[in-house]
Design an enzyme around this catalytic site. Structure first.
Site, short mmCIF file in Angstrom:
data_model
loop_
_atom_site.label_atom_id
_atom_site.label_comp_id
_atom_site.label_asym_id
_atom_site.label_seq_id
_atom_site.Cartn_x
_atom_site.Cartn_y
_atom_site.Cartn_z
N ASP A 128 0.83 -1.20 0.00
CA ASP A 128 0.00 0.00 0.00
C ASP A 128 0.87 1.26 0.00
O ASP A 128 1.95 1.29 0.60
CB ASP A 128 -0.89 -0.03 1.25
CG ASP A 128 -2.12 0.84 1.12
OD1 ASP A 128 -2.75 0.79 0.05
OD2 ASP A 128 -2.46 1.54 2.07
N ASP B 204 -11.14 0.85 -1.08
CA ASP B 204 -11.35 2.27 -0.78
C ASP B 204 -12.30 2.95 -1.77
O ASP B 204 -12.53 4.16 -1.66
CB ASP B 204 -10.00 3.02 -0.82
CG ASP B 204 -9.17 2.77 0.44
OD1 ASP B 204 -9.75 2.46 1.48
OD2 ASP B 204 -7.94 2.89 0.36
N GLU C 193 1.07 -0.44 -5.21
CA GLU C 193 -0.11 0.43 -5.17
C GLU C 193 0.36 1.85 -5.49
O GLU C 193 0.84 2.57 -4.62
CB GLU C 193 -0.77 0.35 -3.78
CG GLU C 193 -2.14 1.01 -3.70
CD GLU C 193 -2.07 2.49 -3.38
OE1 GLU C 193 -2.37 3.30 -4.29
OE2 GLU C 193 -1.71 2.83 -2.26
#
Length: 495
Positions: free
Chosen positions: A293, A393, A340
């Site tokens: 992430d 998200d 990401e």
């Protein structure tokens, strides 16, 4: 990564009887569903032990697993529980929503019963586990035991003797809390035992697990408490000097203040990035592919002075870039990593990601601004990327159509992908990435089920009603598997 496809389904979101998804029979059923659907990947959210706010991206440890995922029925099969220890307990009245308050109070009581029964047995396997995982397990178990003693307060609010890890206090607390420390070690033993069994089953189906690694750790974590030199902290107080976030942009006038401690990259470099190497090594015990992430934080990251109320008064600082990943490669060989790389990207960040060779991410929900050069439109993809309808998200596909996408964006999507109500807009959006050139395409399970934003799993920058969604029992039907398989076969992703 070879051409294939997969589905995002958090373990917590699996159906089941006891308040939250677990490593039990429903997980095995879902693995079978993926196989019948022609999928090569099961993407899950972080498996770490959640802290305040219940986010899997804020954990008490970057190395430990979440005890909530331990399955009661499997403990019963092992003789550690009786069915009546847990079958009549109220773990929540809504089977489609996790009640974390009830879970915290009720599930941990049942796990304590299992531990008391386990203590009566002599387990060589448990002792071997403690020895093999000692490098992180000892500090984690002590951290959790002391936290329980201090009424679950952040370690920053413990008395100075143990907060600052005075040697005499460490020895004293280990003696005083021996049983509680063993309890937390036992939970990790059961977590890894059950997960290892499930993962082995999944891998035998020729399905790989894509696991999520948050770039940062939580301030209130065993990681910061036991490895303070790894982070930029005040040496006397162990309070962070700087914290992470994002600068002000079109989405937020004051930026995003995440509050996670910043790494001391100078110290990490001096130690050969050992802490990060160990973290990746541990993650590879859990996952086959690692999605990291906020990958851009390795090239440059936004730092904000500790105590600020917003992220406005921050600054960009250069990250370790290739030095970190060269050290990881030297120690662990080639690791399958997804970067990401979403958000506003600089030329430097794009260049850095390409140097690593890792595939970046393309999210279809960002594609329909009206510009043909939009990098999220499928005709602009490269093979070395992972295409998503959306992530945890984002809105679900249906939610985007119904509530979030502008009229012009939706019109553009309909025209670009030839979306029709007859096919189902959700299926048309999935078709858009399944048919792209990307080696890997992944969609949310909610999109295959055509669920709206009530099934959305996270709304960033909000604290309530996140991470709660669970699938209804019985929705993973053979009919749905066949439909997904047909689409997957058409686009050559299950060969």
């Amino acid at each position: 990564m070879e051409r294939g496809s997969g589905i995002i389904m958090h373990i917590a979101s699996l159906p089941g009887e006891y308040g939250i998804g677990t490593f039990g029979k429903e997980a095995y059923k879902f693995a079978d569903f993926l196989k019948n659907s022609g999928q090569k990947y099961w993407q899950i959210l972080p498996l770490g032990q959640t802290s305040y706010g219940d986010s899997p991206y804020q954990s008490f440890s970057a190395f430990a697993g979440n005890p909530y995922f331990i399955d009661f029925d499997m403990l019963e099969e092992d003789g550690l529980l009786n069915k009546n220890d847990y079958s009549e307990i109220n773990f929540g009245t809504n089977p489609e929503c996790i009640d974390y308050g009830l879970l915290f109070n009720e599930k941990m009581k049942v796990l304590k019963i299992a531990y008391e029964n386990f203590k009566q047995k002599e387990s060589v396997e448990f002792k071997t586990f403690q020895k093999e995982e000692a490098s992180w397990l000892e500090d984690y178990a002590l951290f959790m035991a002391v936290k329980a003693k201090f009424d679950l307060k952040s370690f920053q609010n413990w008395t100075d003797d143990i907060r600052l890890r005075k040697e005499k206090s460490i020895i004293e607390y280990k003696k005083q809390l021996f049983n509680e420390i063993n309890y937390w070690s036992f939970l990790q033993y059961e977590f890894f035992k059950q997960w290892k069994k499930l993962k082995s089953y999944i891998n035998k189906l020729e399905i790989k697990i894509i696991g999520d690694i948050p770039i940062y750790v939580a301030e209130d974590s065993a990681d910061l408490w036991s490895n303070p030199k790894v982070f930029l902290l005040n040496e006397n107080t162990l309070k962070p000097l700087k914290v992470a976030g994002c600068p002000p942009d079109a989405f937020s006038a004051t930026g995003q203040l995440w509050g996670n401690p910043i790494y001391n990259w100078k110290y990490l470099e001096e130690t050969g990035y050992l802490w990060w190497i160990n973290r990746i090594k541990q993650s590879l015990k859990l996952y086959d592919v690692l999605r990291i992430d906020h990958f851009r934080g390795f090239e440059a990251y936004w730092t904000v002075p500790y105590g600020e109320k917003t992220a406005m008064n921050g600054a960009w600082v250069n990250g370790p870039e290739m030095k970190l990943f060269e050290a990881i490669r030297k120690e662990l060989g080639d690791v399958n990593i997804i970067a990401e790389d979403l958000g506003l990207l600089t030329k430097e960040t794009i260049s850095f990601r390409k140097k690593t060779g890792f595939p970046g991410m393309k999210v279809l929900a960002f594609a329909f601004s009206g510009e043909s050069g939009n990098p999220y439109l499928p005709h602009n993809y490269e093979k070395n990327c992972v295409a998503y309808t959306g992530t945890h998200d984002n809105d679900t596909a249906r939610g985007w159509i119904e509530t979030t996408g502008s009229k012009q964006e939706i019109k553009n999507a309909i025209e670009y992908l030839n979306l029709t109500e007859e096919e189902g807009y959700n299926w048309g959006l999935i078709r858009g990435i399944w048919g792209s050139v990307s080696n890997t395409s992944i969609a949310l399970m909610q999109d295959f089920l055509n669920l709206g934003n009530k099934a959305r799993i996270n709304f960033p920058s909000t604290m309530e009603n996140n991470w709660c969604w669970r699938a209804k029992k019985g929705v993973f039907t053979n009919e749905l598997a066949k439909k997904i398989y047909r689409l997957t076969k058409i686009y050559g992703r299950c060969e």
